[in-house]
Structures are given as structure tokens and as C-alpha cells.
Scaffold this motif. Structure first.
Motif, PDB file in Angstrom:
ATOM      1  N   THR A 177      31.096  26.390  -1.296  1.00  0.00           N
ATOM      2  CA  THR A 177      30.667  26.840  -1.028  1.00  0.00           C
ATOM      3  C   THR A 177      31.418  28.357  -1.780  1.00  0.00           C
ATOM      4  O   THR A 177      31.948  29.120  -0.576  1.00  0.00           O
ATOM      5  CB  THR A 177      29.604  27.181   0.125  1.00  0.00           C
ATOM      6  OG1 THR A 177      30.900  27.759   1.075  1.00  0.00           O
ATOM      7  CG2 THR A 177      29.362  27.050   0.396  1.00  0.00           C
ATOM      8  N   MET A 178      32.245  28.022  -3.088  1.00  0.00           N
ATOM      9  CA  MET A 178      33.549  28.391  -3.833  1.00  0.00           C
ATOM     10  C   MET A 178      33.361  29.536  -4.552  1.00  0.00           C
ATOM     11  O   MET A 178      31.929  29.538  -4.804  1.00  0.00           O
ATOM     12  CB  MET A 178      34.147  27.282  -3.461  1.00  0.00           C
ATOM     13  CG  MET A 178      34.615  26.204  -3.338  1.00  0.00           C
ATOM     14  SD  MET A 178      35.535  25.053  -3.615  1.00  0.00           S
ATOM     15  CE  MET A 178      34.069  24.328  -4.267  1.00  0.00           C
ATOM     16  N   ALA A 179      34.069  30.510  -4.827  1.00  0.00           N
ATOM     17  CA  ALA A 179      34.497  31.774  -5.406  1.00  0.00           C
ATOM     18  C   ALA A 179      35.091  32.443  -6.325  1.00  0.00           C
ATOM     19  O   ALA A 179      36.963  31.408  -5.731  1.00  0.00           O
ATOM     20  CB  ALA A 179      33.979  33.086  -4.068  1.00  0.00           C
ATOM     21  N   GLY A 180      34.970  32.051  -7.369  1.00  0.00           N
ATOM     22  CA  GLY A 180      35.791  32.463  -7.992  1.00  0.00           C
ATOM     23  C   GLY A 180      35.551  32.379 -10.028  1.00  0.00           C
ATOM     24  O   GLY A 180      34.811  32.294 -10.186  1.00  0.00           O
ATOM     25  N   SER A 181      37.176  32.854 -10.532  1.00  0.00           N
ATOM     26  CA  SER A 181      36.682  32.964 -11.627  1.00  0.00           C
ATOM     27  C   SER A 181      37.948  32.298 -12.626  1.00  0.00           C
ATOM     28  O   SER A 181      38.949  32.739 -12.083  1.00  0.00           O
ATOM     29  CB  SER A 181      36.090  34.587 -12.530  1.00  0.00           C
ATOM     30  OG  SER A 181      37.548  35.981 -12.138  1.00  0.00           O
ATOM     31  N   LEU A 182      37.333  32.047 -14.226  1.00  0.00           N
ATOM     32  CA  LEU A 182      38.649  30.978 -14.571  1.00  0.00           C
ATOM     33  C   LEU A 182      39.074  31.993 -16.286  1.00  0.00           C
ATOM     34  O   LEU A 182      38.714  32.293 -16.663  1.00  0.00           O
ATOM     35  CB  LEU A 182      38.068  29.340 -15.257  1.00  0.00           C
ATOM     36  CG  LEU A 182      37.553  28.323 -14.189  1.00  0.00           C
ATOM     37  CD1 LEU A 182      37.070  27.713 -15.009  1.00  0.00           C
ATOM     38  CD2 LEU A 182      38.649  28.873 -12.644  1.00  0.00           C
ATOM     39  N   SER A 183      40.524  31.753 -16.447  1.00  0.00           N
ATOM     40  CA  SER A 183      40.521  31.922 -18.038  1.00  0.00           C
ATOM     41  C   SER A 183      41.416  31.276 -18.445  1.00  0.00           C
ATOM     42  O   SER A 183      40.982  30.157 -18.116  1.00  0.00           O
ATOM     43  CB  SER A 183      42.333  32.876 -17.160  1.00  0.00           C
ATOM     44  OG  SER A 183      42.839  32.653 -16.937  1.00  0.00           O
ATOM     45  N   ALA A 198      32.222  22.592 -10.849  1.00  0.00           N
ATOM     46  CA  ALA A 198      31.951  22.016 -11.864  1.00  0.00           C
ATOM     47  C   ALA A 198      30.942  23.465 -11.522  1.00  0.00           C
ATOM     48  O   ALA A 198      29.544  23.898 -12.219  1.00  0.00           O
ATOM     49  CB  ALA A 198      31.075  21.167 -11.007  1.00  0.00           C
ATOM     50  N   ARG A 199      31.263  24.238 -10.075  1.00  0.00           N
ATOM     51  CA  ARG A 199      30.908  25.470  -9.914  1.00  0.00           C
ATOM     52  C   ARG A 199      31.171  26.892 -10.086  1.00  0.00           C
ATOM     53  O   ARG A 199      31.155  27.544  -9.631  1.00  0.00           O
ATOM     54  CB  ARG A 199      30.671  25.252  -7.887  1.00  0.00           C
ATOM     55  CG  ARG A 199      30.063  24.053  -7.855  1.00  0.00           C
ATOM     56  CD  ARG A 199      29.865  24.039  -6.051  1.00  0.00           C
ATOM     57  NE  ARG A 199      28.987  23.125  -5.814  1.00  0.00           N
ATOM     58  CZ  ARG A 199      28.643  22.290  -6.118  1.00  0.00           C
ATOM     59  NH1 ARG A 199      29.935  21.074  -6.963  1.00  0.00           N
ATOM     60  NH2 ARG A 199      27.472  21.099  -5.578  1.00  0.00           N
ATOM     61  N   ARG A 200      33.222  26.583 -10.391  1.00  0.00           N
ATOM     62  CA  ARG A 200      33.892  27.235 -11.198  1.00  0.00           C
ATOM     63  C   ARG A 200      33.982  28.502  -9.156  1.00  0.00           C
ATOM     64  O   ARG A 200      34.255  29.557  -9.635  1.00  0.00           O
ATOM     65  CB  ARG A 200      33.385  28.400 -12.189  1.00  0.00           C
ATOM     66  CG  ARG A 200      33.914  27.283 -13.535  1.00  0.00           C
ATOM     67  CD  ARG A 200      34.704  27.278 -13.891  1.00  0.00           C
ATOM     68  NE  ARG A 200      34.374  26.284 -15.006  1.00  0.00           N
ATOM     69  CZ  ARG A 200      34.915  25.161 -15.862  1.00  0.00           C
ATOM     70  NH1 ARG A 200      34.109  23.913 -14.563  1.00  0.00           N
ATOM     71  NH2 ARG A 200      34.749  24.108 -16.403  1.00  0.00           N
ATOM     72  N   ARG A 201      34.113  27.378  -8.410  1.00  0.00           N
ATOM     73  CA  ARG A 201      34.749  28.036  -6.907  1.00  0.00           C
ATOM     74  C   ARG A 201      35.245  27.305  -6.649  1.00  0.00           C
ATOM     75  O   ARG A 201      35.092  26.389  -6.461  1.00  0.00           O
ATOM     76  CB  ARG A 201      33.355  28.165  -6.637  1.00  0.00           C
ATOM     77  CG  ARG A 201      32.349  29.070  -6.892  1.00  0.00           C
ATOM     78  CD  ARG A 201      31.314  29.245  -6.385  1.00  0.00           C
ATOM     79  NE  ARG A 201      29.977  28.106  -6.309  1.00  0.00           N
ATOM     80  CZ  ARG A 201      28.967  27.945  -5.656  1.00  0.00           C
ATOM     81  NH1 ARG A 201      28.206  28.610  -4.942  1.00  0.00           N
ATOM     82  NH2 ARG A 201      28.705  26.538  -5.206  1.00  0.00           N
ATOM     83  N   TRP A 202      36.342  27.766  -5.751  1.00  0.00           N
ATOM     84  CA  TRP A 202      37.556  27.071  -5.076  1.00  0.00           C
ATOM     85  C   TRP A 202      38.146  27.148  -3.787  1.00  0.00           C
ATOM     86  O   TRP A 202      38.988  26.847  -2.992  1.00  0.00           O
ATOM     87  CB  TRP A 202      38.939  27.930  -6.019  1.00  0.00           C
ATOM     88  CG  TRP A 202      38.815  27.947  -7.166  1.00  0.00           C
ATOM     89  CD1 TRP A 202      38.182  29.120  -8.191  1.00  0.00           C
ATOM     90  CD2 TRP A 202      38.783  26.661  -8.671  1.00  0.00           C
ATOM     91  NE1 TRP A 202      38.076  28.709  -9.425  1.00  0.00           N
ATOM     92  CE2 TRP A 202      38.479  26.792  -9.690  1.00  0.00           C
ATOM     93  CE3 TRP A 202      39.395  25.376  -8.220  1.00  0.00           C
ATOM     94  CZ2 TRP A 202      38.520  26.328 -10.973  1.00  0.00           C
ATOM     95  CZ3 TRP A 202      38.900  24.582  -9.666  1.00  0.00           C
ATOM     96  CH2 TRP A 202      38.640  25.091 -11.068  1.00  0.00           C
TER      97      TRP A 202
END
Length: 325
Positions: free
Chosen positions: A16-22, A302-306
Motif C-alpha cells: 500500500t505504497m506511496a510515491g511518484s516517479l521521475s 505497477a502501482r508506482r508506490r514504494w
């Protein structure tokens, strides 16, 4: 996804991960660590001896406070679960010379109950396990100055894995270095330097913090599944010993990886597995070795959460220097 639990141990990550990618790409150009002459100074600089009292046996697990546990539990929104433990391998290979043995009796005399007797080496390169703070001795001392090698008295060893017998619940973080580099896995011998951990934080937007259980993926199991077993004790991707200072500044609770953590061969002349004494002996940070991070890495991408809730239950064994999980 349904997980499998043994009667004694479990390791579940609720993704149940949160974060954003560059879109920034990492270009690795690692330098090597200083030599053995500076290693003792490093040990002193990172020391947590006495931080939680002279008789403390938890080390940085003290950083997993009730508030940290509550915050980690609050991450659960999706309820998706994934194991971080590798399936127990019962086939002998160069990286698994003592395979898992399940001594299944021919059959119960009364025909009612089936039973098992298990045998496996806790340490080494074959099985997912947790290292207790008693696993490594450096210059005759372990964490908090305890003398080593330690002895077992009345079934109890100082700094044994039983210190964590109440279980561990905290925020887990998957630091996927192959993903950062745009690769399926790192080649054996690849070095992960502290600057790359900074680059991972910048790309994901996640800041590793106090009480976190940090898993650094190299892709060891992806290499094995693709190419077959190799002598991982002679050559393996891993984290340079200089990264211990990075982990200390973040005040992580536990360090985990899909290998032994250290890059092999060593980058510190005269000291094999230098990350072991720096992290465990000096900082008092338990290790989670040989985790299978492939499934959680795919779920994270897949979720873009880490980040995720992680639970860990080692055996309550007062004499043990580690435990399968």
C-alpha cells in the motif's frame, strides 16, 4: 493474492505504497571505499553502543515505536499482500550446498496424522533469513560491546534472535536499484554507492526515515531464474560499506536485501563483508538476507508506490544467531 504461512514463521508485505516517479536515469560510476586502515574509525563514528542502555539487545529495532507501527498500519488501504521470502529450495546447487530437508516419515502408525522434521542452515546464501545481532563479531566484540563469539548459557545467548520474539511491524521500503538504472537486474559484482540511494529518493519522492525496514533489491533471484545458480559467495551485486553512514543518518531499523547485502568481492581491503560489522556490530541494525524481492518490486512498479506495511516473525530461539523467516 493469497500468501502461504508456515506454522513458525511468516514475512508478509502489504503493498500500500506511496510515491511518484521521475524520468531521470541513473548513471552509475561508483568509487571504491577506503581501505582497512580507516575501517575502525568508521565503526566508532557509526556506533549506537549505549544509545538505548548498556544492556540493550534490540539495537535500532528500538526505533520502531508504537507511533511508527500505527503509521505503518495506516498505509494499508488496498489490502494486497505479497511474501518476501524465497521458497525453500530442496535441490543442492553451488549457491545452496545444504538444501532444505523435510524428513517426512513413512506414515503414522495409526494412519491419522502426517508429520515433518525440517533441517536447513540458517545462514549462507540459500534461504531467506534474519541475522541476529550476535551473528557477527569484529575485533572480539559485538553490538553494545558484548564479547564475542558469544556462548550459550542455560539455553540463552546474549543478542540472540529471541530479542525480536514479539515480532516486527513497521513501514517497509523497497529500494529497487535495477529499476532505477533501467535494468532487469544488476550484474554480479555491481556496486551500489550512497549517491545512488539519494538518486532513488529523488526519483520516487520517498524519504527513508526513522524506524523503516529498508529492502535494497539487486535482482539476485532474477539473475538466478534467468541464468541458473552461480557461486554468489564469490561474486554478487551489493551495497558498498560506505552506505552504512547513509543508513545511520536515516535511522533505519532493519536492513534487508536479496543477497548478503554486501557487494562481493569486498571493496575494503582486508575486511570481508564489511557492511556486516558496520551495520550490525556498530549500529545494532539487524539484517534480513536473501529476501525474494521480485514480487514486491513488480507490485511497486505497477502501482508506482514504494512503501508498505511489513510484518516479520522470527523464531523464538534463545540460542540462535538468526532465524528463517
Amino acid at each position: 493474492m493469497q500468501t502461504t504461512r508456515s506454522s513458525t514463521t511468516s514475512l508478509i508485505a502489504l503493498v500500500t505504497m506511496a510515491g511518484s516517479l521521475s524520468v531521470a536515469a541513473w548513471q552509475a560510476s561508483p568509487a571504491r571505499s577506503p581501505g582497512a586502515a580507516e575501517f575502525d574509525g568508521w565503526m566508532t563514528q557509526l556506533s549506537n553502543w549505549g544509545r538505548w542502555g548498556a544492556t540493550d539487545e534490540l539495537g535500532t529495532v528500538n526505533l520502531i515505536t508504537p507511533a511508527v507501527r500505527r503509521a505503518a498500519a495506516a498505509l494499508v488501504t488496498e489490502g494486497y499482500s505479497v511474501s518476501l521470502a524465497r521458497r525453500l529450495n530442496d535441490v543442492a546447487a553451488v549457491d545452496n550446498p545444504a538444501p532444505f530437508l523435510d524428513k517426512v516419515p513413512a506414515g503414522p502408525p495409526d494412519g491419522q496424522f502426517n508429520t515433518d522434521d525440517f533441517a536447513l542452515p540458517v545462514h549462507g546464501f540459500g534461504f531467506t533469513h534474519m541475522d541476529a545481532l550476535s551473528h557477527v563479531t569484529y575485533r572480539g566484540r559485538m553490538y553494545n560491546g558484548a564479547p564475542g563469539p558469544s556462548t550459550v548459557v542455560a539455553g540463552r545467548r546474549r543478542l540472540s534472535v529471541e530479542a525480536f520474539g514479539n515480532g516486527i511491524v513497521s513501514r517497509g521500503v523497497i529500494v529497487d536499484i535495477p529499476w532505477l538504472r533501467g535494468l532487469p537486474y544488476l550484474e554480479p559484482g555491481a556496486v551500489i554507492m550512497p549517491a545512488e540511494l539519494d538518486a532513488w529518493e529523488k526519483k520516487t519522492g520517498v524519504t527513508i526515515g526513522s524506524g523503516d525496514v529498508v529492502f535494497v533489491r539487486t535482482g539476485r533471484w532474477a539473475v538466478r531464474d534467468t541464468r541458473g545458480p552461480w557461486d554468489i559467495g564469490a561474486k554478487a551485486a551489493g551495497v558498498d560499506a560506505s552506505a552504512a553512514g547513509w543508513f545511520k543518518r536515516r535511522d533505519i531499523a532493519i536492513f534487508g536485501s536479496d543477497g548478503a547485502g554486501d557487494v562481493i568481492p569486498t571493496t575494503v581491503t582486508g575486511v570481508d563483508f564489511p557492511l556486516h560489522p558496520r551495520v550490525r556490530g556498530s549500529m545494532g541494525t539487524p539484517r534480513r538476507d536473501l529476501c525474494d524481492l521480485e514480487a514486491v518490486a513488480k507490485a511497486a512498479i505497477a502501482r508506482r508506490r514504494w512503501t508498505f506495511l511489513v510484518t516479520l516473525a522470527p523464531l523464538r530461539a534463545g540460542s540462535a544467531t538468526g532465524s528463517p523467516v
